[in-house]
Design a protein around this motif. Structure first.
Motif, PDB file in Angstrom:
ATOM      1  N   GLN A  44      13.207 -31.025  10.831  1.00  0.00           N
ATOM      2  CA  GLN A  44      12.309 -31.699   9.895  1.00  0.00           C
ATOM      3  C   GLN A  44      12.760 -31.382   8.472  1.00  0.00           C
ATOM      4  OE1 GLN A  44       7.973 -31.604  10.779  1.00  0.00           O
ATOM      5  NE2 GLN A  44       8.522 -30.212  12.451  1.00  0.00           N
ATOM      6  N   LYS A  45      12.546 -32.321   7.571  1.00  0.00           N
ATOM      7  CA  LYS A  45      12.990 -32.118   6.193  1.00  0.00           C
ATOM      8  C   LYS A  45      12.194 -31.006   5.524  1.00  0.00           C
ATOM      9  CE  LYS A  45      13.893 -34.293   1.754  1.00  0.00           C
ATOM     10  NZ  LYS A  45      15.159 -33.539   1.617  1.00  0.00           N
ATOM     11  N   LEU A  46      12.886 -30.070   4.932  1.00  0.00           N
ATOM     12  CA  LEU A  46      12.289 -28.973   4.186  1.00  0.00           C
ATOM     13  C   LEU A  46      12.281 -29.296   2.692  1.00  0.00           C
ATOM     14  CD1 LEU A  46      14.214 -26.140   6.047  1.00  0.00           C
ATOM     15  CD2 LEU A  46      11.769 -26.632   6.312  1.00  0.00           C
ATOM     16  N   ALA A  47      11.484 -28.528   1.933  1.00  0.00           N
ATOM     17  CA  ALA A  47      11.437 -28.728   0.482  1.00  0.00           C
ATOM     18  C   ALA A  47      12.707 -28.225  -0.190  1.00  0.00           C
ATOM     19  CB  ALA A  47      10.224 -28.008  -0.102  1.00  0.00           C
ATOM     20  N   GLY A  48      13.316 -27.177   0.379  1.00  0.00           N
ATOM     21  CA  GLY A  48      14.518 -26.618  -0.218  1.00  0.00           C
ATOM     22  C   GLY A  48      15.040 -25.455   0.597  1.00  0.00           C
ATOM     23  N   ILE A  49      16.285 -25.085   0.320  1.00  0.00           N
ATOM     24  CA  ILE A  49      16.930 -23.940   0.963  1.00  0.00           C
ATOM     25  C   ILE A  49      17.549 -23.096  -0.144  1.00  0.00           C
ATOM     26  CG2 ILE A  49      18.697 -23.165   2.592  1.00  0.00           C
ATOM     27  CD1 ILE A  49      18.516 -26.024   3.852  1.00  0.00           C
ATOM     28  N   MET A  50      17.218 -21.811  -0.181  1.00  0.00           N
ATOM     29  CA  MET A  50      17.742 -20.920  -1.209  1.00  0.00           C
ATOM     30  C   MET A  50      18.579 -19.836  -0.545  1.00  0.00           C
ATOM     31  SD  MET A  50      15.736 -19.140  -4.381  1.00  0.00           S
ATOM     32  CE  MET A  50      14.553 -18.257  -3.366  1.00  0.00           C
ATOM     33  N   ALA A  51      19.841 -19.769  -0.912  1.00  0.00           N
ATOM     34  CA  ALA A  51      20.795 -18.858  -0.277  1.00  0.00           C
ATOM     35  C   ALA A  51      21.392 -17.941  -1.345  1.00  0.00           C
ATOM     36  CB  ALA A  51      21.887 -19.663   0.427  1.00  0.00           C
ATOM     37  N   LEU A  52      20.903 -16.718  -1.416  1.00  0.00           N
ATOM     38  CA  LEU A  52      21.298 -15.788  -2.469  1.00  0.00           C
ATOM     39  C   LEU A  52      22.298 -14.760  -1.946  1.00  0.00           C
ATOM     40  CD1 LEU A  52      17.715 -15.062  -3.911  1.00  0.00           C
ATOM     41  CD2 LEU A  52      19.293 -16.915  -4.538  1.00  0.00           C
ATOM     42  N   SER A  53      23.432 -14.657  -2.627  1.00  0.00           N
ATOM     43  CA  SER A  53      24.428 -13.614  -2.338  1.00  0.00           C
ATOM     44  C   SER A  53      24.772 -13.552  -0.851  1.00  0.00           C
ATOM     45  CB  SER A  53      23.917 -12.243  -2.814  1.00  0.00           C
ATOM     46  OG  SER A  53      23.583 -12.287  -4.178  1.00  0.00           O
TER      47      SER A  53
ATOM     48  N   ILE B 267       3.108 -25.198   9.476  1.00  0.00           N
ATOM     49  CA  ILE B 267       2.810 -26.614   9.739  1.00  0.00           C
ATOM     50  C   ILE B 267       1.446 -26.744  10.404  1.00  0.00           C
ATOM     51  CG2 ILE B 267       3.515 -28.629  11.085  1.00  0.00           C
ATOM     52  CD1 ILE B 267       6.436 -27.768  10.594  1.00  0.00           C
ATOM     53  N   GLN B 268       1.181 -25.864  11.370  1.00  0.00           N
ATOM     54  CA  GLN B 268      -0.098 -25.930  12.073  1.00  0.00           C
ATOM     55  C   GLN B 268      -1.258 -25.508  11.179  1.00  0.00           C
ATOM     56  OE1 GLN B 268      -0.114 -24.205  16.004  1.00  0.00           O
ATOM     57  NE2 GLN B 268       1.871 -25.080  16.523  1.00  0.00           N
ATOM     58  N   SER B 269      -0.969 -24.781  10.108  1.00  0.00           N
ATOM     59  CA  SER B 269      -2.030 -24.397   9.163  1.00  0.00           C
ATOM     60  C   SER B 269      -2.292 -25.499   8.143  1.00  0.00           C
ATOM     61  CB  SER B 269      -1.653 -23.099   8.439  1.00  0.00           C
ATOM     62  OG  SER B 269      -0.689 -23.350   7.422  1.00  0.00           O
ATOM     63  N   GLY B 270      -1.491 -26.578   8.196  1.00  0.00           N
ATOM     64  CA  GLY B 270      -1.726 -27.712   7.308  1.00  0.00           C
ATOM     65  C   GLY B 270      -0.688 -27.921   6.232  1.00  0.00           C
ATOM     66  N   ILE B 271       0.352 -27.089   6.203  1.00  0.00           N
ATOM     67  CA  ILE B 271       1.415 -27.240   5.198  1.00  0.00           C
ATOM     68  C   ILE B 271       2.565 -28.025   5.825  1.00  0.00           C
ATOM     69  CG2 ILE B 271       3.106 -26.021   3.785  1.00  0.00           C
ATOM     70  CD1 ILE B 271       1.108 -23.714   3.556  1.00  0.00           C
ATOM     71  N   HIS B 272       2.891 -29.148   5.254  1.00  0.00           N
ATOM     72  CA  HIS B 272       3.950 -29.990   5.798  1.00  0.00           C
ATOM     73  C   HIS B 272       5.319 -29.320   5.623  1.00  0.00           C
ATOM     74  CE1 HIS B 272       1.246 -33.304   6.514  1.00  0.00           C
ATOM     75  NE2 HIS B 272       0.785 -33.211   5.273  1.00  0.00           N
ATOM     76  N   ALA B 273       6.234 -29.638   6.519  1.00  0.00           N
ATOM     77  CA  ALA B 273       7.581 -29.053   6.455  1.00  0.00           C
ATOM     78  C   ALA B 273       8.244 -29.315   5.108  1.00  0.00           C
ATOM     79  CB  ALA B 273       8.448 -29.620   7.579  1.00  0.00           C
TER      80      ALA B 273
END
Length: 223
Positions: free
Chosen positions: A134-143, A104-110
């Motif tokens: 904060q809202k994330l783009a996605g959550i990936m939960a594998l196995s 986030i501090q590098s400029g990439i929004h949550a």
């Protein structure tokens, strides 16, 4: 600037990064285990996604006779209801918060950050994402499974109530039984989370067909 204490492998895009995937490895592995997956995702050459593959800290793992290895938390038993050491889970969650804050501090929004993970890493990614403020783009939960076994984590945050969640599991998984992943999926569905479940004909691993599907899912969340 908040700096995470986690060592990591970072794979930068050719252009300036405007999105990020933080991908957590499984028990006894390291970030190097999944870093080679980036070319296999066959993303467009002009993609702007930074991939971060952090290394879990070294800790003694009870089910492995106390052997010290990279682990996001101690596994105390094979009983799903008493498997995850919650102190370790919470410590790892705090470390992932620091990684997110760095981005986030590098400029990439949550909302341009995906939390992903396999096995133990999937447990931490799912737990952290559901509670993140904060809202994330996605959550990936594998196995993977939920550390609370048959209940959702405490202190769920509304910020990610509508975030897309991808759950994958191998039908032949003998390390993390598919029933534990389905238990987590059932809880999420019952609470109306936007969760997508897909089973693959594989053991505790990933396979090319699945990687193709993951690539499409990542691109959909980050474009």
């Amino acid at each position: 600037m908040t700096t995470s204490s986690l060592e990591r492998i970072t794979v930068e895009p050719k252009s300036t990064a405007q999105a990020c995937v933080i991908w957590l490895h499984g028990l006894g592995d390291s970030g190097a285990g999944f870093a080679p997956i980036v070319p296999s995702l066959k993303l467009p050459s002009d993609h702007n996604i930074r991939f971060i593959f952090p290394h879990a800290p070294d800790r003694a793992v009870t089910i492995n006779q106390g052997y010290v290895m990279k682990a996001w938390y101690d596994i105390k038993s094979m009983d799903l209801h008493n498997r995850a050491d919650m102190t370790g889970v919470l410590e790892s969650e705090a470390s992932i918060h620091q990684l997110i804050e760095e981005q986030i501090q590098s400029g990439i929004h949550a909302d341009k950050i995906i939390l992903a993970g396999f096995s133990q890493g999937g447990v931490v990614s799912l737990f952290t994402g559901l509670r993140y403020s904060q809202k994330l783009a996605g959550i990936m939960a594998l196995s993977c499974y939920l550390p609370n076994a048959d209940k959702l984590p405490e202190n769920l945050h509304e910020a990610n109530k509508t975030t897309n969640i991808l759950q994958n599991h191998g039908a032949q998984d003998e390390v993390v039984l598919m029933s534990s992943g389905k238990m987590a999926n059932k809880l999420l569905v019952e609470q109306n989370y936007n969760v997508q479940w897909k089973t693959y004909n594989m053991p505790h691993s990933v396979l090319p067909e699945q990687i193709d599907d993951i690539s499409l899912w990542i691109q959909k969340q980050l474009t």
